[in-house]
Design an enzyme around this catalytic site. Structure first.
Site, mmCIF file in Angstrom:
data_model
loop_
_atom_site.group_PDB
_atom_site.id
_atom_site.type_symbol
_atom_site.label_atom_id
_atom_site.label_comp_id
_atom_site.label_asym_id
_atom_site.label_seq_id
_atom_site.Cartn_x
_atom_site.Cartn_y
_atom_site.Cartn_z
ATOM 1 N N CYS A 1 0.841 -1.208 0.000
ATOM 2 C CA CYS A 1 0.000 0.000 0.000
ATOM 3 C C CYS A 1 0.872 1.253 0.000
ATOM 4 O O CYS A 1 1.562 1.544 0.977
ATOM 5 C CB CYS A 1 -0.911 -0.022 1.229
ATOM 6 S SG CYS A 1 -1.796 1.520 1.521
ATOM 7 N N CYS B 1 -0.028 3.813 2.669
ATOM 8 C CA CYS B 1 0.455 3.365 3.979
ATOM 9 C C CYS B 1 1.931 3.714 4.148
ATOM 10 O O CYS B 1 2.363 4.160 5.221
ATOM 11 C CB CYS B 1 0.262 1.862 4.129
ATOM 12 S SG CYS B 1 -1.446 1.282 3.976
#
Length: 207
Positions: free
Chosen positions: A80, A83
Site C-alpha cells: 500500500c 500506507c
C-alpha cells in the site's frame, strides 16, 4: 680584549610565504564533502521510518487490549503506497505518545486479522481505529491523513476524551482492499468483551 672582533647578530628569519587562498577553499570543500558523506551514510543506514519498523515496534493486539491504555490500531499492507507515505507521520506521533497510548499494526494480508477487519469495516487502507482504554472504538481515519489530525486524535485519546477532533476522517485516497476472503469471514469473528474481535480458531493467536 678590545682588539677581538665582535660577533655579528644572527640574520633575521625569512618571512613566511603568503597563504594560498585556494588551499583554504580546498580544505573547506573537503570538510563539506566529508560532512555530506557522513550525513548520507546516516540517512542510508537509519533511513526514514518504514512500515516494517512500525510493525517491529508495535504492541501485540491482545496485550494492547489488556493493559488498560487507549490504543491506536492501523490496518495496512506492505504494498500500500499510501500506507508507506503515512509511516513517518505515524512514527512521529507514536514517539510522542507511546508511553501513554498503545500502537498496534495489523497486516491485512495475514488472514488471522479477518475478524478484526470485519469488526471495524475495513475496506480501504490505511485504516486507523482509535480505541479507548476499554477497547471501545471512538473514531477512525481512512486513507491519506494529515499528521495534525492523527496527533489531535491521539492527544485526545491519551487524556481520556471520548469525542475526538477527527472522529471520522476519510479523504477518498485509501487503497481499496481486494475481496479475497480475508474480510468476508464474519463467522470467524466473535465479540470480545474488551471491545475488539478475536479469532474463533484460537483466541490466543494474536501478535
Amino acid at each position: 680584549d678590545p682588539t677581538q672582533p665582535e660577533t655579528p647578530p644572527p640574520a633575521p628569519a625569512p618571512p613566511s610565504p603568503p597563504e594560498d587562498p585556494a588551499s583554504g577553499g580546498k580544505a573547506l570543500a573537503g570538510a563539506g564533502f566529508a560532512l555530506g558523506v557522513a550525513l548520507f551514510a546516516a540517512t542510508s543506514l537509519g533511513g526514514a521510518p518504514t512500515l516494517a519498523s512500525l510493525e517491529r515496534d508495535a504492541i501485540p493486539l491482545d496485550a494492547a487490549l489488556a493493559n488498560g491504555r487507549p490504543t491506536v490500531v492501523e490496518f495496512y499492507a506492505d504494498w500500500c503506497e499510501v500506507c508507506k507515505e503515512s509511516a513517518p507521520n505515524v512514527y512521529d506521533v507514536e514517539r510522542e505518545f507511546g508511553e501513554r497510548v498503545n500502537f498496534v499494526m495489523l497486516n491485512i494480508d495475514n488472514t488471522k486479522w479477518g475478524g478484526e477487519m470485519d469488526q471495524y469495516g475495513v475496506d480501504g487502507i490505511p485504516h486507523i481505529v482509535f480505541l479507548d482504554k476499554r477497547g471501545k472504538s471512538e473514531g477512525q481515519v481512512v486513507g491519506r491523513f494529515p499528521k495534525q489530525a492523527l496527533r489531535a486524535n491521539v492527544q485526545a485519546l491519551s487524556v481520556g476524551e471520548t469525542k475526538l477532533p477527527f472522529a471520522k476522517l476519510e479523504d477518498g485516497m485509501a487503497t481499496p482492499v481486494q475481496s479475497s476472503g480475508v474480510a468476508d469471514t464474519p463467522g470467524s469473528a466473535v465479540d470480545d468483551p474488551r471491545g475488539g474481535a478475536v479469532s474463533s480458531v484460537d483466541p490466543r493467536f494474536h501478535g
